[in-house]
Design a protein around this motif. Structure first.
Motif, mmCIF file in Angstrom:
data_model
loop_
_atom_site.group_PDB
_atom_site.id
_atom_site.type_symbol
_atom_site.label_atom_id
_atom_site.label_comp_id
_atom_site.label_asym_id
_atom_site.label_seq_id
_atom_site.Cartn_x
_atom_site.Cartn_y
_atom_site.Cartn_z
ATOM 1 N N ALA A 205 0.998 -1.031 0.081
ATOM 2 C CA ALA A 205 -0.144 -0.197 -0.124
ATOM 3 C C ALA A 205 0.931 1.225 -0.192
ATOM 4 O O ALA A 205 1.566 1.595 1.269
ATOM 5 C CB ALA A 205 -0.929 0.238 1.286
ATOM 6 N N LEU A 206 0.930 1.770 -0.935
ATOM 7 C CA LEU A 206 2.036 2.906 -1.324
ATOM 8 C C LEU A 206 1.146 4.450 -1.214
ATOM 9 O O LEU A 206 0.061 4.546 -1.538
ATOM 10 C CB LEU A 206 2.374 2.993 -2.701
ATOM 11 C CG LEU A 206 3.264 1.504 -3.100
ATOM 12 C CD1 LEU A 206 3.260 1.515 -4.931
ATOM 13 C CD2 LEU A 206 4.442 1.791 -2.569
ATOM 14 N N ARG B 76 0.124 7.656 -1.773
ATOM 15 C CA ARG B 76 -0.516 8.251 -3.050
ATOM 16 C C ARG B 76 0.483 9.075 -3.739
ATOM 17 O O ARG B 76 1.033 8.955 -4.801
ATOM 18 C CB ARG B 76 -1.780 9.080 -2.838
ATOM 19 C CG ARG B 76 -2.653 9.037 -4.350
ATOM 20 C CD ARG B 76 -3.680 9.596 -3.957
ATOM 21 N NE ARG B 76 -4.600 8.928 -3.300
ATOM 22 C CZ ARG B 76 -5.438 7.908 -3.645
ATOM 23 N NH1 ARG B 76 -5.223 7.357 -5.073
ATOM 24 N NH2 ARG B 76 -6.010 7.019 -2.723
ATOM 25 N N HIS B 77 1.038 10.126 -3.070
ATOM 26 C CA HIS B 77 1.837 11.498 -3.777
ATOM 27 C C HIS B 77 3.257 11.019 -3.758
ATOM 28 O O HIS B 77 4.221 11.694 -4.341
ATOM 29 C CB HIS B 77 1.533 12.578 -3.045
ATOM 30 C CG HIS B 77 0.230 12.703 -3.408
ATOM 31 N ND1 HIS B 77 -0.386 13.156 -4.648
ATOM 32 C CD2 HIS B 77 -1.020 12.788 -2.547
ATOM 33 C CE1 HIS B 77 -1.759 13.386 -4.379
ATOM 34 N NE2 HIS B 77 -1.891 13.257 -3.300
ATOM 35 N N ASN C 195 -0.886 -1.317 -4.628
ATOM 36 C CA ASN C 195 -2.179 -0.337 -4.276
ATOM 37 C C ASN C 195 -1.572 0.882 -3.897
ATOM 38 O O ASN C 195 -0.415 1.187 -3.330
ATOM 39 C CB ASN C 195 -2.837 -1.012 -3.292
ATOM 40 C CG ASN C 195 -3.394 -2.336 -3.390
ATOM 41 O OD1 ASN C 195 -4.870 -2.340 -3.942
ATOM 42 N ND2 ASN C 195 -2.956 -3.348 -2.907
ATOM 43 N N SER C 196 -2.230 1.985 -4.077
ATOM 44 C CA SER C 196 -1.830 3.158 -3.619
ATOM 45 C C SER C 196 -3.190 3.747 -2.651
ATOM 46 O O SER C 196 -4.400 3.395 -2.833
ATOM 47 C CB SER C 196 -1.552 4.181 -4.729
ATOM 48 O OG SER C 196 -2.549 4.524 -5.477
ATOM 49 N N TRP C 197 -2.701 4.545 -1.704
ATOM 50 C CA TRP C 197 -3.783 5.109 -0.769
ATOM 51 C C TRP C 197 -3.250 6.253 -0.228
ATOM 52 O O TRP C 197 -2.260 6.786 0.042
ATOM 53 C CB TRP C 197 -4.406 4.208 0.248
ATOM 54 C CG TRP C 197 -3.271 3.567 1.142
ATOM 55 C CD1 TRP C 197 -1.969 3.681 1.165
ATOM 56 C CD2 TRP C 197 -3.558 3.179 2.421
ATOM 57 N NE1 TRP C 197 -1.524 3.216 2.213
ATOM 58 C CE2 TRP C 197 -2.490 2.859 3.298
ATOM 59 C CE3 TRP C 197 -4.846 2.809 3.123
ATOM 60 C CZ2 TRP C 197 -2.549 2.337 4.757
ATOM 61 C CZ3 TRP C 197 -4.862 2.415 4.718
ATOM 62 C CH2 TRP C 197 -3.749 1.953 5.035
ATOM 63 N N PRO D 256 -0.188 5.387 5.621
ATOM 64 C CA PRO D 256 1.119 5.333 5.400
ATOM 65 C C PRO D 256 1.673 3.907 4.572
ATOM 66 O O PRO D 256 0.844 3.139 4.418
ATOM 67 C CB PRO D 256 1.653 5.126 6.872
ATOM 68 C CG PRO D 256 0.305 5.105 7.662
ATOM 69 C CD PRO D 256 -0.957 5.102 6.700
#
Lengths: 312, 312
Positions: free
Chosen positions: B97-98, B100-101, B131-133, B136
């Motif tokens: 889970a990356l 987002r920015h 995935n991005s979110w 953290p």
């Protein structure tokens, strides 16, 4: 972390609780409780591995979705991937980052949802990693399975002339079915036992998007037949028919299988369908690249309209 | 999610980037790019599976730790678990889970760290979930390996009379070694080929804590010899000796192997050590339950002092 002499037993207690509720299976001689799990796949079969991460606020919302259904879905999406390889699941591995102040209750509910589905498919919950933190809930599930005797069933094997099928009706899943769907494990096994599957995948982003993976990897094209697309009753029947069709092709989260077989295998499958269900023919693979759909207006390019997670 | 017609290509592009940089190995006929990976373990061996989740703010701090080292560690801790089962790794599966920015840059650095270590141990990066979110960074790594011909090496096989060894010096890891340690894969293979390992694990929480897993699961006790405990040079030599010893036994994150063998196997191992390294004898398994340490003052109970993650 270093030198801390406290006994903070929370995680070990939760792991014990989980272990007591995990069924044991002969193909998993060592499950939770050692450095790693040991599995005994059937000799001569290949081992299938898939993993999916679900995050609060992204794939579900804690407080809006019952945690049992969150847990169930986190396993179900992985079982669906095992089905898409024409295999059967053996063991699941659950990692979770639990929000600190609701960790134990939330974990028990999540686990209850997973364990129920695991039992339905004889899947051992054989390991994982338990953490708590101040962030939102994150669940990662890895499922290990095995093939069941056919040659590999990939996305790259579709042939011009193949018939394209799906295992069930499409669209409207986000109204609720995406949390309660049955992974098509037994349907995949039915198919492997009956025909040669040239290509297969599970529908997560919708036919219009997912079919392209098969077309690109097999270097073929396809023409779908609009009249044959099975529209799920979850799609609003008051919408114009073309809009219903668009939803069936692009809503995603169907978790039905899409597969292609030769014309003769297609005939056999339709003449002697597996007990209890019938594959639905939706179009054909052809040599002309691209994806098209045949409607009452003629043949037109199929709008993709699938969705993908942004990463910017 | 439903019906979104945009093309948000970020995740697919990142997956392509990763795939182009993943080495291929014969035991992984199908890696990234299908619904799941296919592995071909050696016939007759058992399959080893382990998984670990690392979270920003918990196991590392993005901005303080170089992302290459975060990525490296997320794989290394899993390889250490494979070593603890006396096996060798085949494939790794990376879910993340990356944030987002910073997703793409961060992902490339994380992956570079993982891929370097993977190549050292001939591990295929064979799948995962990107995935991005807005939360953290979370990384989950699952490693699948296989046994190498010995009977199962578990925590439950220690016998009274066994000699306890470790593969290297202990303590002070959190000064930096916990990010750069070498998983003891080749040492484990050396051992499996030379002696019958009765019990083994990798040291994550410190000997004082981890040894108890072997004692509890084997229903035995142990007496360590304080003079034999190898204290790492990372432990501050200006501390009183007893404090240095306490740190060696409780700091954790050593990722050395701790194992027990019979007295005769111990003699053989010390007389003919594996090439390039020598196991360090630290004590004995005995029939009296509990864990003790022999110091210049006599035999006293060993303080546990290990740490466990709170879950409240």
């Amino acid at each position: 972390m270093s030198g801390q002499v406290e006994f903070l037993r929370g995680e070990f207690q939760l792991i014990d609780w989980v272990r007591q509720r995990s069924a044991s299976y002969p193909q998993v001689p060592v499950g939770i409780g050692d450095d790693a799990a040991l599995l005994s796949p059937t000799s001569g079969e290949e081992v299938i591995v898939t993993t999916d991460m679900l995050m609060d606020g992204r794939h579900f919302i804690v407080g809006q979705t019952p945690p049992e259904l969150i847990g169930r879905k986190s396993l179900a999406v992985n079982l669906s991937d095992i089905a898409a390889m024409g295999g059967r699941p053996i063991a699941a591995f659950i990692s979770w980052a639990l929000p600190r102040h609701q960790g134990r209750d939330l974990a028990e509910s999540l686990f209850t949802g997973m364990a129920g589905l695991a039992r339905e498919f004889d899947v051992s919950i054989a390991g994982g990693d338990t953490n708590s933190w101040d962030g939102p809930l994150v669940i990662n599930v890895t499922v290990v399975g095995e093939t069941i005797g056919q040659r590999r069933i990939l996305r790259s094997g579709a042939q011009p002339g193949d018939v394209i099928f799906v295992t069930g009706p499409l669209g409207g899943s986000l109204a609720g079915r995406h949390l309660t769907f049955t992974p098509r494990i037994s349907e995949a096994i039915d198919l492997v036992q009956r025909v040669r599957l040239n290509a297969m995948l599970d529908l997560s982003d919708g036919v219009a998007s997912d079919l392209r993976h098969i077309l690109n990897q097999s270097r073929v094209g396809a023409t779908l037949d609009a009249r044959s697309i099975p529209i799920h009753t979850d799609v609003d029947r008051h919408l114009p028919h073309r809009e219903q069709l668009r939803k069936a092709l692009t809503d995603g989260e169907d978790f039905e299988l899409l597969f292609t077989v030769s014309g003769s295998d297609a005939e056999q499958l339709l003449a002697n369908p597996p007990p209890g269900w019938k594959p639905i023919q939706i179009g054909n693979i052809d040599g002309e690249l691209g994806c098209r759909i045949r409607t009452e207006k003629g043949i037109e390019p199929l709008p993709t309209g699938g969705w993908e997670h942004p990463l910017d």
